[in-house]
Design a protein around this motif. Structure first.
Motif, short mmCIF file in Angstrom:
data_model
loop_
_atom_site.label_atom_id
_atom_site.label_comp_id
_atom_site.label_asym_id
_atom_site.label_seq_id
_atom_site.Cartn_x
_atom_site.Cartn_y
_atom_site.Cartn_z
N ILE A 1 21.79 3.90 3.57
CA ILE A 1 20.55 4.58 3.93
C ILE A 1 19.41 3.75 3.33
O ILE A 1 19.40 3.50 2.12
N PRO A 2 18.45 3.28 4.15
CA PRO A 2 17.35 2.48 3.60
C PRO A 2 16.51 3.30 2.62
O PRO A 2 16.05 4.40 2.96
N ILE A 3 16.35 2.79 1.40
CA ILE A 3 15.60 3.50 0.36
C ILE A 3 14.55 2.58 -0.25
O ILE A 3 14.73 1.36 -0.33
N ALA A 4 13.43 3.17 -0.68
CA ALA A 4 12.35 2.40 -1.28
C ALA A 4 11.64 3.26 -2.31
O ALA A 4 11.84 4.48 -2.40
N VAL A 5 10.79 2.62 -3.11
CA VAL A 5 9.98 3.32 -4.12
C VAL A 5 8.51 3.16 -3.77
O VAL A 5 8.05 2.07 -3.41
N ALA A 6 7.76 4.27 -3.85
CA ALA A 6 6.31 4.25 -3.66
C ALA A 6 5.68 4.87 -4.90
O ALA A 6 5.64 6.09 -5.04
N THR A 7 5.26 4.02 -5.84
CA THR A 7 4.73 4.49 -7.11
C THR A 7 3.28 4.06 -7.30
O THR A 7 2.89 2.98 -6.87
N SER A 8 2.51 4.91 -7.96
CA SER A 8 1.11 4.59 -8.23
C SER A 8 0.97 3.54 -9.34
O SER A 8 -0.13 3.05 -9.58
N SER A 9 2.07 3.21 -10.00
CA SER A 9 2.03 2.23 -11.10
C SER A 9 1.62 0.84 -10.62
O SER A 9 1.81 0.49 -9.46
N GLY A 10 1.09 0.05 -11.56
CA GLY A 10 0.81 -1.35 -11.32
C GLY A 10 1.97 -2.19 -11.83
O GLY A 10 2.93 -1.65 -12.41
N ALA B 1 -4.05 10.45 -0.86
CA ALA B 1 -4.16 9.79 0.44
C ALA B 1 -2.76 9.33 0.88
O ALA B 1 -1.89 9.09 0.04
N PRO B 2 -2.52 9.18 2.18
CA PRO B 2 -1.18 8.83 2.67
C PRO B 2 -0.87 7.34 2.62
O PRO B 2 0.27 6.94 2.92
N ASP B 3 -1.84 6.51 2.22
CA ASP B 3 -1.72 5.05 2.33
C ASP B 3 -0.40 4.48 1.81
O ASP B 3 0.27 3.71 2.49
N SER C 1 -1.09 0.67 -7.62
CA SER C 1 -2.24 0.19 -8.38
C SER C 1 -2.47 -1.31 -8.27
O SER C 1 -3.52 -1.80 -8.68
N SER C 2 -1.50 -2.03 -7.73
CA SER C 2 -1.68 -3.49 -7.64
C SER C 2 -1.36 -4.06 -6.26
O SER C 2 -1.38 -5.27 -6.07
N ASP C 3 -1.08 -3.20 -5.28
CA ASP C 3 -0.76 -3.66 -3.92
C ASP C 3 -2.03 -3.66 -3.07
O ASP C 3 -2.64 -2.61 -2.86
N PRO C 4 -2.45 -4.84 -2.58
CA PRO C 4 -3.71 -4.92 -1.82
C PRO C 4 -3.72 -4.12 -0.52
O PRO C 4 -4.78 -3.78 -0.01
N GLU C 5 -2.54 -3.78 0.03
CA GLU C 5 -2.50 -3.02 1.28
C GLU C 5 -2.71 -1.52 1.05
O GLU C 5 -3.00 -0.78 1.99
N VAL C 6 -2.54 -1.08 -0.19
CA VAL C 6 -2.74 0.35 -0.51
C VAL C 6 -4.20 0.54 -0.90
O VAL C 6 -4.60 0.30 -2.03
N LYS C 7 -5.01 0.96 0.07
CA LYS C 7 -6.46 1.07 -0.14
C LYS C 7 -6.84 2.28 -0.98
O LYS C 7 -7.76 2.22 -1.79
#
Length: 231
Positions: free
Chosen positions: A110-119, A155-157, A144-150
């Protein structure tokens, strides 16, 4: 609490928050902000905490300063926050059920990933004793460090960016998000995704009403409820 037998939409991909969901870090953040507040005669209340949990570091600092009327500018607060929280994070434990669930989903392809606000710096510190565990994920988005996350949660970004990086390019409705914070739940819902919430036990029940499913622990999750292979 919603019944585990309730019918949910089948999903293909899973996205996990990290702090307070996979890693038991929220205690350290809470202690750091409480220490800063106390040094100025203020109290870090649960009401303020609920506004902060799940936000990117810059927003965390801004909200804390504003809500507690602290005599600090952004950089002064950030420096104290980093010093006090990072000094405690050299042996952060995984939360109950995290290892079993992630390893199960990985084993079942099952494809899994992490979406964290951390830098990046924060992520490296908190995960230093769990490197093999985090290698199980297809990818990790650091808000906090990904340029694509505005914009940060709520927010859903971050969830939309995370979904776009899966090789199978799932639609938002094909993704299931695991979150612990109201901000994360709002972001996932805004992205058009179902969301399983594992909240802090002290969180007001009203703050959990938007979640698709609320659990006390990841140990309670039944993958088959969302069309995934059972344990």
């Amino acid at each position: 609490m919603p019944s585990l037998e309730k019918s949910f939409k089948c999903i293909k991909n899973v996205i996990f928050d990290m702090d307070g969901l996979l890693l038991d870090t929220e205690t350290y953040y809470k202690q750091a902000i409480s220490d800063i507040a106390r040094s100025f005669g203020k109290v870090y209340t649960s009401e303020v905490m609920n506004k902060i949990v799940g936000t990117p570091q810059t927003e965390t600092c801004k909200i804390a300063i504003r809500e507690m009327n602290l005599p600090l500018d952004l950089e002064q607060f950030r420096a104290l926050f980093i010093k006090l929280s990072y000094s405690r994070m050299h042996n952060v434990p995984l939360l109950p059920g995290a290892k079993k669930l992630v390893e199960h989903l990985h084993k079942k392809n099952i494809p899994i990933a992490v979406a964290t606000s951390s830098g990046q710096q924060s992520f490296d510190l908190k995960t230093q004793n769990h490197k093999e565990f985090f290698k199980l994920f297809n990818h990790i988005v650091l808000g906090s460090s990904d340029p694509e996350v505005k914009k940060g949660k709520p927010a859903p970004d971050i969830f939309l960016v995370c979904a776009s990086r899966f090789p199978n390019k799932p639609k938002p409705e094909d993704c299931l998000v695991f979150e612990d914070s109201p901000n994360g739940v709002q972001g996932a819902k805004a992205a058009g995704m179902q969301v399983v919430m594992v909240p802090d036990p002290n969180l007001d029940k009203e703050q959990t009403k938007d979640a698709t499913l609320v659990l006390k622990s990841l140990e309670e999750f039944k993958p088959e409820a969302f069309g995934l292979a059972s344990f």
